[in-house]
Design a protein around this motif. Structure first.
Motif, mmCIF file in Angstrom:
data_model
loop_
_atom_site.group_PDB
_atom_site.id
_atom_site.type_symbol
_atom_site.label_atom_id
_atom_site.label_comp_id
_atom_site.label_asym_id
_atom_site.label_seq_id
_atom_site.Cartn_x
_atom_site.Cartn_y
_atom_site.Cartn_z
ATOM 1 N N ALA A 119 0.654 -1.327 -0.068
ATOM 2 C CA ALA A 119 -0.140 -0.026 0.250
ATOM 3 C C ALA A 119 1.063 1.195 -0.049
ATOM 4 C CB ALA A 119 -0.993 -0.086 1.177
ATOM 5 N N LEU A 120 1.909 1.040 0.726
ATOM 6 C CA LEU A 120 2.677 2.492 0.733
ATOM 7 C C LEU A 120 3.616 2.607 -0.690
ATOM 8 C CD1 LEU A 120 4.578 4.373 2.329
ATOM 9 C CD2 LEU A 120 6.102 2.680 2.763
ATOM 10 N N ALA A 131 2.118 1.756 -3.435
ATOM 11 C CA ALA A 131 1.304 2.095 -4.315
ATOM 12 C C ALA A 131 0.918 3.614 -4.318
ATOM 13 C CB ALA A 131 0.084 1.125 -4.222
ATOM 14 N N VAL A 132 0.926 4.175 -2.938
ATOM 15 C CA VAL A 132 0.579 5.548 -2.629
ATOM 16 C C VAL A 132 1.535 6.366 -3.033
ATOM 17 C CG1 VAL A 132 0.538 7.283 -0.651
ATOM 18 C CG2 VAL A 132 -1.059 5.157 -0.559
ATOM 19 N N LEU A 133 2.999 6.016 -2.644
ATOM 20 C CA LEU A 133 4.067 6.892 -3.264
ATOM 21 C C LEU A 133 4.039 6.909 -4.787
ATOM 22 C CD1 LEU A 133 6.806 5.790 -0.561
ATOM 23 C CD2 LEU A 133 5.380 7.886 -0.506
ATOM 24 N N THR A 134 4.144 5.934 -5.366
ATOM 25 C CA THR A 134 3.787 5.878 -6.862
ATOM 26 C C THR A 134 2.867 6.770 -7.520
ATOM 27 O OG1 THR A 134 4.838 3.516 -6.885
ATOM 28 C CG2 THR A 134 3.878 4.566 -9.012
ATOM 29 N N PHE A 135 1.792 6.834 -6.922
ATOM 30 C CA PHE A 135 0.651 7.411 -7.365
ATOM 31 C C PHE A 135 0.977 8.846 -7.057
ATOM 32 C CE2 PHE A 135 -3.507 9.457 -6.658
ATOM 33 C CZ PHE A 135 -4.154 9.350 -7.858
ATOM 34 N N ALA A 136 1.140 9.562 -5.889
ATOM 35 C CA ALA A 136 1.651 10.771 -5.373
ATOM 36 C C ALA A 136 2.832 11.542 -6.005
ATOM 37 C CB ALA A 136 1.615 10.854 -3.873
ATOM 38 N N LEU A 148 0.217 10.987 -10.302
ATOM 39 C CA LEU A 148 -0.701 12.326 -10.142
ATOM 40 C C LEU A 148 -0.030 13.382 -10.717
ATOM 41 C CD1 LEU A 148 -3.251 13.212 -8.780
ATOM 42 C CD2 LEU A 148 -2.144 13.652 -6.737
#
Length: 606
Positions: free
Chosen positions: A20-21, A23-28, A32
């Protein structure tokens, strides 16, 4: 002992928080910002309307800047390929002495920020050069500085990006099995023939990839064209974007987003092609023993060494000497003599001026904080990618490199678009705060910090983790007790590499800074623009000292890092090659030759 299905399932249980970490960093950090940039360029106001972007891209100023960008990037990449390729062959193939110190100094010239390099060459030439005046070699007053304009930009970009070519080619040399070279030597081939028929054909993908990477670096470079081209109105796309945004403010964000998208498209295409050319399948050879230097130069060794140190003198020694000379005179243009020599410029920028003192403090905090955060993040992220990512292991690193591949100006525009308005839910805006700069540093340099940790993670054995898992230790406990201690040196190296790149950074900071958040790169550029070249030189010399000390600290970690982690370690990455760099070359021993697949597929046996 063979593990049954129950043990395997037990060991692989957990780790969803790490994924999850990731995925969140890749997206942010990557998806994005890229999506926001594309949306602002092609759908200004929320409605799809590419006409505005097309009109901006096809305007006269944009076309003129595009031509300037492409010609300087192309010609400088050819120069970088020539210089970097020659250095890689001499330091990687021959028995030239002091290969590792030469490699360290060559890479140091690349680690120094572009605006510092541009300022150094600007101070080196022209009638106002303190160094030339001190030597009595300055041209007549009124003579234009030869570094200003197209030719100077191409020369400085070529010299600055030559170490990038050197690093790529040196990595390619390490992948050539030493047994292939030994087989050719047994067959009676001369070193020159081996280079022409074996080494260069195997390096062809790396040669093309290195040239493309140098081309991309030239497209996205801001500091060198800004200092050497803007004074004579020779504008590249990054400089044009900076001028428009700084002159008209956020109201012109759609136009600069369109220009940024143009730069990003060209850079992304070249990087994708480079990755494809230098992919792992490029060389299908059995690596049964490491590649070692094999060319004894004999009487020509002194000539080769002279060439290496001549390149280092032009790329590093002379520009830095010019900077030091310019920083020790009361004002730019004066000759350095025992009477005029002074440390007042250093006192001024390090003690008296609030803005420069604040800039040093900001750069240390922003770059150091981002580097520390990235070093800490690299351990769980490397574990997640190597142990848990599965099929996404090849996709996620490519996504994480988006922010690093994007030219700095483009990433800065994406950050402005993201944070110009207050964040949803919390209602807090990061625009015009230090946090937007830190966010950009985190996004841009995450791949740099992550690669050493991933290389180290590949070497961590599963046995200890399996034993701890069977004993009841959960994922995070295993990471803390087993994985983290093994990855700590590599994580520290990755963090220091990120600090090296972020400390003097200008391309991102030039568009994101505000009053009170100035960085070293921004202040140096502003001082040069204001005509205070002596003070700018003092800042540049100080920043070079900081970068050199950080690189020396990294070098001290080299023995505890995976081979090839440090870019200047390419010439002597294997233990055998490191020994060869410090001692006379070992005699050739044919009995050590093992079966190996030769370049054309046939099997060669000793």
């Amino acid at each position: 002992m063979r593990r049954d299905t129950r043990d395997r399932t037990f060991f692989q249980r957990g780790g969803f928080g790490l994924l999850a970490l990731l995925a969140v960093l890749t997206f942010a950090f990557d998806i994005l910002p890229a999506a926001r940039l594309i949306g602002a360029a092609l759908a200004p106001g929320g409605a799809f309307s590419p006409d505005n972007a097309l009109s901006v891209i096809t305007s006269r100023s944009a076309i003129r800047a595009s031509v300037a960008t492409l010609e300087t990037a192309l010609l400088s990449s050819l120069l970088a390929l020539l210089i970097g390729g020659a250095m890689a062959l001499v330091l990687g193939l021959t028995d030239a002495r002091a290969r590792r110190p030469a490699s360290f100094l060559f890479v140091l010239s690349m680690m120094i920020s572009p605006q510092v390099v541009a300022l150094a060459f600007l101070s080196l030439a022209g009638p106002a050069s303190p160094l030339l005046n001190a030597l009595g070699l300055a041209p007549a007053a009124g003579t234009p500085n030869p570094m200003l304009g197209r030719g100077g930009i191409i020369l400085v970009l070529g010299l600055h990006h030559a170490p990038l070519v050197y690093v790529v080619l040196s990595a390619g040399l390490r992948r050539i099995p030493g047994a292939v070279i030994e087989a050719a030597r047994i067959d009676g081939s001369s070193p020159k023939r081996i280079v022409g028929t074996i080494v260069l054909p195997l390096l062809r993908p790396h040669l093309i990839g290195a040239a493309l990477l140098a081309f991309v670096a030239g497209i996205g470079n801001f500091g060198i064209p800004a200092l050497l081209g803007a004074p004579v109105n020779y504008l590249t796309l990054p400089v044009l974007i900076y001028r428009r945004l700084s002159s008209f403010g956020p109201g012109i964000i759609g136009d600069v987003a369109a220009l940024g998208l143009l730069v990003a498209a060209v850079a992304g295409l070249c990087v994708a092609l480079s990755h494809w050319l230098t992919r792992e399948e490029a060389v299908q050879l059995e690596e049964d023993r490491p590649f070692e230097p094999f060319w004894r130069l004999g009487a020509g060794r002194r000539l080769a060494e002279t060439g290496v140190w001549a390149v280092l003198a032009v790329a590093l020694a002379l520009p830095m000497l010019s900077l030091l000379t310019a920083s020790l005179v009361p004002s730019y243009g004066m000759a350095l003599t025992p009477v005029t020599a002074t440390l007042d410029n250093f006192v001024e920028v390090l003690v008296r001026q609030d803005v420069t003192v604040r800039a040093f403090r900001n750069s240390f905090f922003y770059a150091g904080g981002a580097a520390l955060a990235l070093a800490l993040l690299s351990i769980p992220l490397a574990y997640a990618l190597v142990r848990r990512a599965g099929a996404a292991r090849t996709i996620v690193p490519a996504l994480l490199e988006i922010a690093y591949v994007l030219p700095g100006v483009v990433l800065a525009i994406a950050c402005i678009l993201l944070f110009l308005k207050p964040l949803p839910l919390v209602g807090v805006s990061l625009y015009a705060t230090p946090w937007i700069i830190v966010f950009a540093y985190l996004a841009r340099f995450l791949p740099v910090a992550l690669k050493p940790a991933m290389a180290a993670m590949e070497q961590v054995e599963l046995a200890q983790e399996e034993a701890a898992a069977l004993d009841g230790a959960r994922t995070f406990r295993r990471i803390a007790d087993i994985v983290a201690p093994s990855l700590l040196p590599a994580a520290a190296a990755g963090g220091l590499m990120a600090f090296l790149l972020a400390f003097n950074e200008l391309t991102v900071s030039a568009l994101l800074w505000s009053a009170g958040t100035e960085t070293i790169g921004v202040v140096l550029y502003n001082l040069e623009e204001a005509g205070l070249a002596a003070q700018a030189s003092a800042i540049a010399v100080t920043s070079v000292v900081v970068i050199t000390l950080a690189m020396l600290a990294l070098d001290r970690l080299s023995a505890r890092l995976p081979a090839g982690t440090l870019p200047w370690d390419c010439a002597s990455a294997s233990p055998v090659a490191r020994a060869a760099a410090a001692a006379p070359m070992a005699p050739f021993v044919p009995e050590r030759l093992a079966p190996v697949t030769a370049p054309h597929g046939q099997v060669v046996r000793g």
